[in-house]
Design a protein around this motif. Structure first.
Motif, PDB file in Angstrom:
ATOM      1  N   GLN A 291      22.823  40.850  -4.914  1.00  0.00           N
ATOM      2  CA  GLN A 291      21.372  40.655  -5.053  1.00  0.00           C
ATOM      3  C   GLN A 291      20.790  41.595  -6.106  1.00  0.00           C
ATOM      4  O   GLN A 291      19.934  41.212  -6.910  1.00  0.00           O
ATOM      5  CB  GLN A 291      20.677  40.864  -3.705  1.00  0.00           C
ATOM      6  N   LYS A 292      21.236  42.851  -6.104  1.00  0.00           N
ATOM      7  CA  LYS A 292      20.743  43.815  -7.089  1.00  0.00           C
ATOM      8  C   LYS A 292      21.144  43.420  -8.499  1.00  0.00           C
ATOM      9  O   LYS A 292      20.365  43.567  -9.449  1.00  0.00           O
ATOM     10  CB  LYS A 292      21.262  45.204  -6.753  1.00  0.00           C
ATOM     11  N   HIS A 293      22.378  42.918  -8.642  1.00  0.00           N
ATOM     12  CA  HIS A 293      22.824  42.466  -9.964  1.00  0.00           C
ATOM     13  C   HIS A 293      21.987  41.267 -10.436  1.00  0.00           C
ATOM     14  O   HIS A 293      21.616  41.183 -11.613  1.00  0.00           O
ATOM     15  CB  HIS A 293      24.309  42.075  -9.915  1.00  0.00           C
ATOM     16  N   ARG A 294      21.707  40.342  -9.483  1.00  0.00           N
ATOM     17  CA  ARG A 294      20.898  39.191  -9.823  1.00  0.00           C
ATOM     18  C   ARG A 294      19.488  39.602 -10.243  1.00  0.00           C
ATOM     19  O   ARG A 294      18.927  39.091 -11.203  1.00  0.00           O
ATOM     20  CB  ARG A 294      20.835  38.236  -8.615  1.00  0.00           C
ATOM     21  N   GLN A 295      18.928  40.562  -9.501  1.00  0.00           N
ATOM     22  CA  GLN A 295      17.588  41.052  -9.817  1.00  0.00           C
ATOM     23  C   GLN A 295      17.566  41.729 -11.187  1.00  0.00           C
ATOM     24  O   GLN A 295      16.652  41.533 -11.983  1.00  0.00           O
ATOM     25  CB  GLN A 295      17.099  42.021  -8.742  1.00  0.00           C
ATOM     26  N   ALA A 544      17.000  32.537 -15.906  1.00  0.00           N
ATOM     27  CA  ALA A 544      17.933  33.328 -15.100  1.00  0.00           C
ATOM     28  C   ALA A 544      18.085  32.770 -13.692  1.00  0.00           C
ATOM     29  O   ALA A 544      18.718  33.393 -12.842  1.00  0.00           O
ATOM     30  CB  ALA A 544      17.448  34.777 -15.024  1.00  0.00           C
ATOM     31  N   ALA A 545      17.481  31.598 -13.451  1.00  0.00           N
ATOM     32  CA  ALA A 545      17.562  30.995 -12.116  1.00  0.00           C
ATOM     33  C   ALA A 545      18.978  30.528 -11.823  1.00  0.00           C
ATOM     34  O   ALA A 545      19.811  30.361 -12.715  1.00  0.00           O
ATOM     35  CB  ALA A 545      16.582  29.832 -12.014  1.00  0.00           C
ATOM     36  N   THR A 546      19.246  30.299 -10.550  1.00  0.00           N
ATOM     37  CA  THR A 546      20.575  29.838 -10.135  1.00  0.00           C
ATOM     38  C   THR A 546      20.793  28.399 -10.586  1.00  0.00           C
ATOM     39  O   THR A 546      19.828  27.680 -10.906  1.00  0.00           O
ATOM     40  CB  THR A 546      20.710  29.921  -8.611  1.00  0.00           C
ATOM     41  N   VAL A 706      11.092  27.664 -11.888  1.00  0.00           N
ATOM     42  CA  VAL A 706       9.892  27.740 -12.726  1.00  0.00           C
ATOM     43  C   VAL A 706       9.190  29.062 -12.471  1.00  0.00           C
ATOM     44  O   VAL A 706       8.948  29.444 -11.325  1.00  0.00           O
ATOM     45  CB  VAL A 706       8.942  26.555 -12.421  1.00  0.00           C
ATOM     46  N   LEU A 707       8.873  29.750 -13.559  1.00  0.00           N
ATOM     47  CA  LEU A 707       8.161  31.025 -13.443  1.00  0.00           C
ATOM     48  C   LEU A 707       6.660  30.844 -13.321  1.00  0.00           C
ATOM     49  O   LEU A 707       5.975  31.624 -12.664  1.00  0.00           O
ATOM     50  CB  LEU A 707       8.466  31.898 -14.667  1.00  0.00           C
ATOM     51  N   GLY A 708       6.121  29.826 -13.970  1.00  0.00           N
ATOM     52  CA  GLY A 708       4.679  29.604 -13.928  1.00  0.00           C
ATOM     53  C   GLY A 708       4.315  28.261 -14.497  1.00  0.00           C
ATOM     54  O   GLY A 708       5.108  27.611 -15.188  1.00  0.00           O
ATOM     55  N   ILE A 709       3.077  27.829 -14.187  1.00  0.00           N
ATOM     56  CA  ILE A 709       2.594  26.526 -14.631  1.00  0.00           C
ATOM     57  C   ILE A 709       1.201  26.693 -15.212  1.00  0.00           C
ATOM     58  O   ILE A 709       0.363  27.422 -14.673  1.00  0.00           O
ATOM     59  CB  ILE A 709       2.565  25.517 -13.460  1.00  0.00           C
ATOM     60  N   ASN A 710       0.947  26.018 -16.307  1.00  0.00           N
ATOM     61  CA  ASN A 710      -0.377  26.000 -16.919  1.00  0.00           C
ATOM     62  C   ASN A 710      -0.858  24.553 -16.960  1.00  0.00           C
ATOM     63  O   ASN A 710      -0.303  23.723 -17.668  1.00  0.00           O
ATOM     64  CB  ASN A 710      -0.329  26.583 -18.332  1.00  0.00           C
TER      65      ASN A 710
END
Length: 858
Positions: A291-295, A544-546, A706-710
């Protein structure tokens, strides 16, 4: 010598010429209303906001980080020079289960950026919450809500105990983007700090500085001071961030080694047949390290976002609105007063001429020039001063509030503070006196130099002469008698003709400008988000998502609600530009497929509407950005990316764009300019049905990819609200211009009739009907008004051109085109007023006693 008769005659002059008195009164009232009202509104708006910010100690700087703010971050922030107060807190985005509304929940602050209580009370227990008063219609006090995402909160269920107004969120509609739900915030809320889990790093820090406490927050000195401190703080935090990142990598590497050693020991023990219970513990350690590596991979190096107040939703828009009023105040009242001055000059000159014999009588009786001038000074001083008094009352206390309410429709600021300015009042009064009393004394000066015997005789009429048209026999011979007389009179009374033309031209010019700005405002959002920007939303991907999250994202993009999508590289660049050297946010879009990109984004030239090609080395920039940077095709511009690196790029074309700054380039140009490999990081998405926007946004956020939407609908709503506010202000100005046109046309027409009463009576004696007598004199007014309207078109086009270049905020431009309806309406208003005044003058002419008018004045 007794002055009683003198003063009696002076006061009677007001009642005898009451129409003239009222005309000057109205001219000065409208002019003072416009000048004072527009000049004071901008400062009033800023003062109202400044008082609100001071009352709630709005933070000068806010800091957030992708890793949170640990103890060393806090130490660096506290030790910065000039810091007055620091508050560390938490925030969490979460969706309410019952309504799917997304809230940004803040921990209660300790004085800085405090919350204004609207009703109820602030949270007293960990399970209590107060929410934005804008959501008051959807929730009620005492209601329990359940959050879908608890995150760093200790509870999911909260009881609503009150409604508040945030000092950091001033926009009613565009609150900001969220990390959950549909990706868009619906409101903000506050809980106790203890409602968040202890031991976690702080999410946000707020700072106020000692020096800025007494500064005007809208001043250049304030902005420069805060910017200097922010740059110093950012450098210190970035230095620590790099050290922290290296330390985290080393700790993870050491932990990996220790874990691998433990695994080897366990494997050796198992081979030797020794029993052990370390399997579960090692598995837990392995999961934690993974988890730390993923973060670490996802978040990368620690980054710090240091924002000033302009990043608060609505702050910059409110400031921009106040500045827009300042610009109008430098144009509109000036022209208004210029017209009023010309008409007042004509009015007072005519008044002096009418009193010519009385002036001679007073001089013959031995009264001094000063005594003789008292009547005219009293008349002009009283009429103009009363006009300024009434106009100033409306300018200080009525018009600013109306304009503020027009803008406050989109702002959470509700309290408005009117200011009174003696210097502005005295300046307005002085201008009014110069326009009236100054004009009267100037006209009186010539008569006071004459001998009483000459003044006691009627002023000889102007001699007739052949006019230019008479030399064109082929045209002159086709005119009827009435039109020949009209043409001769137009050239005979040149000053009166010029005053009428200038008066009507000024009023028409103001109307053309007002209607033209309305034309330029109307439909901008529709043009922007239908003809230019054709997609419905932008989804910023998490690269960087799975693999599972990316697959879910692709599934949503391929569902039946999506009409189409295309991959782009999307990044925000910055550049200081404009008169105030403010930081401009520039959206850079690099399409993966240029051919399909045209279905989502129109890269066109505004004048020719031709599609612009993306070459391998240059970039296409939006038109307003080109103006701010003084860039032309072939120019080189330098912009800064998120990492603080500067990049030079050549402008290959300039595209049509009205809201926001954009740069579009090909993947090849991107790789050439940024020296990086091109990679898609966002999707432009169009929907089959607009009603599915919120549902699809929620599905996209739930994928985890998705990180964000506009959403464009939010941008469009913000634009419509801003333009709607400015539109309401323009309606007020158009109304004032129409009122001025009424006063000007009535006054000039009345002067024309009064001055030529003997002439009109003569032609009535000769057998002309009342209608013919009215047309005899009103043909001149109609012709002069038409000429004035045509000149007014030129004045209005020039004013409109100036306003649309200077009025829009730094990140927007107005449509420069003007519709035919604008010119028709701008001509129709003075035409209708002229017709209405003609009917009034017709009744006046009918009631004239011909014998009295023709009686000898000897």
């Amino acid at each position: 010598m007794s002055k009683r008769i003198l003063w009696k005659d002076a006061w009677q002059a007001i009642t005898r010429s009451f129409g003239r008195f009222v005309a000057i009164f109205l001219l000065m009232a409208v002019s003072a209303l416009a000048l004072i009202g527009l000049k004071i509104t901008g400062p009033d708006m800023r003062q109202s906001a400044t008082s609100f910010f001071a009352q709630h100690q709005l933070a000068d700087t806010t800091i957030t980080s992708n890793y949170g703010l640990d103890k060393q971050d806090q130490k660096i922030i506290r030790q910065q020079n000039g810091v007055k107060k620091v508050d560390f807190g938490y925030l969490q985005d979460s969706t309410i289960k019952q309504t799917n509304q997304t809230l940004r929940i803040f921990s209660k602050t300790n004085g800085i950026s405090s919350w204004q209580l609207v009703s109820g009370h602030l949270p007293r227990h960990d399970n209590e919450i107060t929410i934005s008063y804008l959501l008051k219609g959807k929730y009620h006090r005492g209601q329990w809500i359940t959050l879908k995402q608890s995150g760093s909160l200790s509870h999911r269920r909260f009881k609503i105990v009150g409604f508040v107004r945030s000092s950091e969120y001033l926009d009613r509609t565009d609150i900001g983007q969220a990390t959950v739900g549909t990706g868009q915030l619906n409101g903000v809320a506050v809980v106790k700090k203890s409602a968040f889990k202890t031991g976690t790093a702080y999410t946000i820090a707020r700072i106020t500085y000692r020096r800025t406490a007494k500064m005007n927050p809208y001043s250049t000195s304030y902005r420069d001071d805060v910017e200097t401190k922010q740059n110093q703080l950012k450098k210190a935090l970035d230095r620590y961030g790099r050290v922290k990142y290296q330390s985290m990598k080393q700790q993870l590497a050491l932990a990996d080694q220790q874990l691998q050693t433990a695994k080897n020991q366990l494997s050796a023990a198992q081979q030797m047949g020794l029993a052990t219970d370390a399997d579960a513990e090692l598995e837990q350690q392995t999961t934690g390290l993974a988890q730390k590596h993923r973060q670490l991979k996802q978040l990368g190096q620690p980054s710090y976002t240091v924002n000033d107040r302009t990043s608060n939703p609505g702050y910059a828009i409110y400031q921009s609105n106040a500045e827009r009023v300042d610009i109008l105040a430098n144009v509109f009242p000036v022209l208004l007063f210029a017209i009023a001055a010309l008409v007042s000059l004509t009015t007072m000159t005519r008044f002096v001429e009418e009193e010519r014999i009385k002036i001679g009588t007073l001089k013959a009786l031995g009264y001094s020039n000063l005594d003789t001038a008292k009547k005219f000074a009293l008349f002009s001083l009283l009429s103009s001063s009363l006009g300024v008094a009434i106009g100033a009352a409306g300018g200080f206390f009525v018009l600013p509030k109306i304009i503020f309410q027009a803008y406050a429709a989109n702002s959470t600021l509700s309290s408005f503070q009117e200011k009174f300015s003696w210097p502005l009042l005295l300046l307005t009064w002085l201008i009014a006196i110069l326009c009236t009393t100054g004009a009267a004394l100037w006209a009186l000066h010539r008569d006071l130099q004459a001998q009483p015997a000459a003044l006691l005789l009627p002023k000889p009429p102007k001699g007739g002469s052949r006019i230019l048209l008479e030399h064109w026999h082929w045209l002159w011979n086709h005119f009827s008698f009435n039109y020949k007389v009209t043409m001769r009179n137009l050239f005979r009374y040149k000053s009166r003709a010029l005053m009428t033309i200038f008066g009507v031209a000024g009023c028409t010019g103001l109307l053309v400008m007002g209607f033209g700005i309305r034309d330029s405002l109307s439909g901008i959002s529709n043009i922007e988000y239908s003809r230019i920007i054709k997609y419905d939303l932008v989804a910023v991907q998490d690269n960087a998502a799975t693999a599972k999250a990316k697959q879910k994202l692709q599934t949503v993009l391929n569902n039946s609600d999506v009409k189409g999508h295309t991959g782009v590289y999307y990044e925000q660049l910055t550049k200081k530009a404009g008169d105030d050297h403010a930081v401009q946010q520039i959206s850079m879009i690099v399409p993966q497929n240029q051919k399909s990109f045209t279905d989502y984004f129109a890269v066109k030239n505004r004048q020719t509407q031709k599609t612009l090609n993306l070459d391998d080395h240059g970039v296409v920039i939006s038109e307003k950005l080109a103006r701010l940077l003084n860039a032309k095709v072939g120019s080189t511009i330098r912009l800064k990316d998120n990492a603080g690196n500067w990049h030079s790029m050549k402008v290959s074309s300039i595209m049509e764009m009205y809201i926001g700054h954009y740069i579009v380039m090909s993947p090849q140009a991107y790789q050439h300019i940024f020296s990086q490999k091109y990679q898609v990081n966002a999707q432009l998405i169009t929907l089959k049905k607009a009603s599915r926007l919120q549902s699809l946004s929620r599905q996209l956020m739930q994928t985890g990819g998705v990180l964000g939407i506009n959403q464009n609908v939010n941008n469009q709503r913000t634009i419509d609200n801003t333009m709607g506010s400015l539109n309401r202000v323009m309606i007020i100005l158009i109304g004032m211009a129409a009122l001025l046109a009424l006063v000007v046309i009535y006054n000039l027409s009345n002067i024309n009739v009064e001055e030529r009463m003997r002439e009109l009576s003569t032609i009535k004696v000769l057998g002309f009907y009342d209608q013919e007598v009215t047309l005899y004199i009103y043909r001149e007014t109609v012709i002069l008004s038409l000429i004035g309207i045509l000149f007014g078109y030129l004045v209005g086009i020039g004013l409109h051109r100036f306003i649309i270049l200077s009025l829009p905020p730094a990140n927007a431009m107005f449509d420069p085109t003007m519709t035919l309806a604008n010119f028709i309406a701008s001509a129709l208003i003075p035409a209708v007023i002229t017709a209405g005044v003609a009917m009034m003058m017709h009744r006046k002419i009918r009631s004239v006693d011909m014998l009295d008018a023709l009686s000898s004045v000897d």
